[in-house]
Design a protein around this motif. Structure first.
Motif, mmCIF file in Angstrom:
data_model
loop_
_atom_site.group_PDB
_atom_site.id
_atom_site.type_symbol
_atom_site.label_atom_id
_atom_site.label_comp_id
_atom_site.label_asym_id
_atom_site.label_seq_id
_atom_site.Cartn_x
_atom_site.Cartn_y
_atom_site.Cartn_z
ATOM 1 N N UNK A 1 20.552 -69.138 -91.095
ATOM 2 C CA UNK A 1 21.274 -68.359 -89.921
ATOM 3 C C UNK A 1 22.492 -67.576 -90.538
ATOM 4 N N UNK A 2 22.535 -66.262 -89.921
ATOM 5 C CA UNK A 2 23.900 -65.486 -90.457
ATOM 6 C C UNK A 2 25.106 -66.279 -90.118
ATOM 7 N N UNK B 1 27.722 -64.946 -88.755
ATOM 8 C CA UNK B 1 28.048 -64.239 -87.806
ATOM 9 C C UNK B 1 27.410 -64.906 -86.356
ATOM 10 N N UNK B 2 26.062 -65.327 -86.422
ATOM 11 C CA UNK B 2 25.495 -65.854 -85.213
ATOM 12 C C UNK B 2 26.133 -67.249 -84.995
ATOM 13 N N UNK C 1 29.454 -66.811 -83.210
ATOM 14 C CA UNK C 1 28.993 -66.368 -81.906
ATOM 15 C C UNK C 1 28.609 -67.771 -81.023
ATOM 16 N N UNK C 2 28.063 -68.589 -81.810
ATOM 17 C CA UNK C 2 27.436 -69.870 -81.109
ATOM 18 C C UNK C 2 28.346 -70.726 -80.957
ATOM 19 N N UNK D 1 31.148 -68.702 -78.084
ATOM 20 C CA UNK D 1 30.693 -68.589 -76.658
ATOM 21 C C UNK D 1 29.687 -69.801 -76.242
ATOM 22 N N UNK D 2 29.355 -70.489 -77.234
ATOM 23 C CA UNK D 2 28.429 -71.832 -76.699
ATOM 24 C C UNK D 2 29.415 -73.221 -76.348
ATOM 25 N N UNK E 1 30.189 -73.382 -72.791
ATOM 26 C CA UNK E 1 29.254 -73.702 -72.058
ATOM 27 C C UNK E 1 28.657 -75.052 -72.048
ATOM 28 N N UNK E 2 28.588 -75.349 -73.157
ATOM 29 C CA UNK E 2 27.544 -76.462 -73.608
ATOM 30 C C UNK E 2 28.352 -77.629 -73.200
ATOM 31 N N UNK F 1 35.537 -60.908 -84.981
ATOM 32 C CA UNK F 1 34.785 -60.561 -83.605
ATOM 33 C C UNK F 1 35.370 -61.460 -82.542
ATOM 34 N N UNK G 1 24.685 -78.093 -67.404
ATOM 35 C CA UNK G 1 24.107 -77.015 -67.472
ATOM 36 C C UNK G 1 22.638 -76.751 -67.760
ATOM 37 N N UNK H 1 20.281 -61.986 -94.227
ATOM 38 C CA UNK H 1 21.506 -62.430 -93.130
ATOM 39 C C UNK H 1 22.569 -61.824 -93.085
ATOM 40 N N UNK I 1 23.487 -69.303 -74.545
ATOM 41 C CA UNK I 1 23.038 -70.328 -75.334
ATOM 42 C C UNK I 1 21.658 -69.942 -75.666
ATOM 43 N N UNK J 1 21.121 -67.020 -78.059
ATOM 44 C CA UNK J 1 21.576 -66.983 -79.495
ATOM 45 C C UNK J 1 20.601 -68.260 -80.328
#
Lengths: 229, 223
Positions: free
Chosen positions: A63-64, A66-67, A70-71, A74-75, A78-79, A165, B1, B158, B186, B189
């Protein structure tokens, strides 16, 4: 509207560079700790430990970065509602998750590169698994780990630029801000690139010095490629 | 959630289009970059001293700075000189220039790994210079370089995600825009991460297969 790029614009860039160094130092150290655990688990006799570490390592390596950033950014809020790490903490978490997987591959490669006779000799002496690992295998593997580890650290510094970012004021983001002030992206980003070059080239010189001092040289084609482009 | 993936269904074509863009940019940059990498490598080891220094500087400059800063220089700094590039072109050029430096180093490691004694052995056996280059230098070097090159392809795929920062509409960009419209951060992603993971796993599987079929002659030997 814009003012020209002047010498005092170097100050925010230098501050950004310092934050980049701090970020990479913290997540590099944490990454090495978790990477060692994962890498040892990856080569351990326990099947469950091998499975868990293999799944983690292949997921993160596929997985990059960057992802992943973000995870985490932002994640996590939320989680886990109520848990809101600040920008630096999320950046450290994201880069540590990523670093651990790549360091683990280096650890695995180095453990496997230790001559097989060493492990057999330890078995013949009746050492149990942990003693064999800590007295025989790891002391030899650590020496092999250093050159690819240096390569990885350079990759980490370069990939830390992606944290821009999230709005954390590291070197690349500082470059963005100075560009917005001066309207001179050429000078600004050449200076930013120069600063990254100094950091990365300095680290690679240290690696060469280590190779010269110890005589440990690892064939770059035989070990997992360091991350980071 | 509670997780709910249903909201993503209307956007699946957007995500797949993003994946397609990422793939094709990767392939173009891989082909162009590894061809350019041959030239950079030849320039570095060639007899011309100024060219050799220039190629070494190029390799070190690219390998010691982040791809993101290189893309910024192409996408934001070139327009200041009057050269405006679409995000796609900026990304393709950036990834190609970047890839060339890495592949040049891979070629160097690959050719250096063929021992000198082999060439002399070839000469002693009465092989012609062309045969020596083909069978004793190129074939083993290609075999040695192949895994590193396919690994570079995966890293490049990637790295293409970085294009999203210069608003290239590839997979990561699609992920973030779907996340902004559906608020299913979530879920999107996770789906996007699985797409990346699936494609890079396929690439690595395919490269292992290719390695065993292409270099069957070399099984059990090590040069």
């Amino acid at each position: 509207m814009f003012r020209p790029f002047e010498w005092q614009d170097l100050i925010p860039l230098a501050q950004g560079a310092w934050l980049t160094i701090q970020l990479c130092a913290v997540s590099g150290i944490l990454g090495v700790i978790f990477g060692l655990i994962l890498g040892i688990a990856r080569t351990s006799p326990s099947r469950i430990a091998r499975w868990i570490s293999t799944i983690y390592i292949s997921c993160v390596r596929g997985i990059p970065v960057l992802v992943i950033i973000f995870f985490v950014f932002f994640g996590i809020p939320l989680l886990f509602p109520g848990l809101e790490p600040d920008k630096f903490a999320s950046a450290v978490i994201a880069l540590t998750c990523f670093a651990a997987a790549y360091v683990a591959e280096i650890v695995r490669g180095s453990i496997e590169a230790v001559a097989k006779g060493q492990s057999e000799a330890a078995d013949a002496l009746g050492l149990n698994y942990w003693r064999k690992l800590t007295y025989v295998i790891l002391p030899q593997a650590v020496k092999i780990m250093v050159p690819p580890g240096i390569g990885f650290l350079i990759g980490l510094v370069k990939d830390s630029s992606l944290v821009t970012v999230t709005g954390l004021l590291e070197l690349t983001h500082a470059g963005n801000i100075v560009t917005n002030l001066t309207g001179d992206p050429i000078k600004t980003f050449l200076v930013v690139a120069g600063m990254y070059f100094v950091i990365c080239y300095g680290i690679s010189r240290l690696g060469r010095l280590y190779e010269k001092r110890t005589g440990v040289h690892v064939d770059p084609l035989k070990l997992p490629e360091p991350a980071g482009i | 959630m509670a997780l709910y993936f249903g909201d993503l269904l209307p956007y699946s074509s957007l995500l797949l289009e993003g994946l397609w863009t990422a793939l094709y940019i990767t392939l173009v940059a891989m082909l162009a970059g590894s061809a350019l990498g041959v030239l950079v490598y030849l320039g570095k080891v060639g007899p011309g001293k100024p060219l050799s220094i220039l190629c070494t500087c190029y390799i070190e400059a690219i390998r010691n700075t982040p791809l993101l800063v290189q893309l910024y220089l192409i996408y934001f700094a070139l327009p200041a000189l009057g050269i405006n590039l679409e995000p796609v072109w900026a990304a393709v050029i950036g990834l190609t220039l970047n890839n060339a430096a890495y592949t040049a180093e891979i070629y160097r490691a690959g050719f250096e790994s063929v021992p000198h004694g082999l060439r002399e052995a070839g000469k002693a056996l009465g092989m012609k210079p062309g045969q020596i280059v083909r069978y004793i230098i190129l074939l083993p070097a290609t075999r040695n370089v192949f895994p590193a090159l396919t690994n570079q392809l995966i890293l490049l795929f990637l790295a293409s995600s970085i294009g999203s920062i210069i608003s290239l509409p590839e997979l990561t960009n699609a992920i973030m825009s779907v996340s902004n419209t559906t608020y299913r951060t979530i879920e999107v992603l996770a789906v996007g991460g699985l797409l990346y993971l699936g494609v890079s796993a396929l690439m690595s599987l395919a490269s292992k297969r290719a390695e065993t079929t292409l270099f069957r002659w070399a099984v059990g030997t090590h040069v």
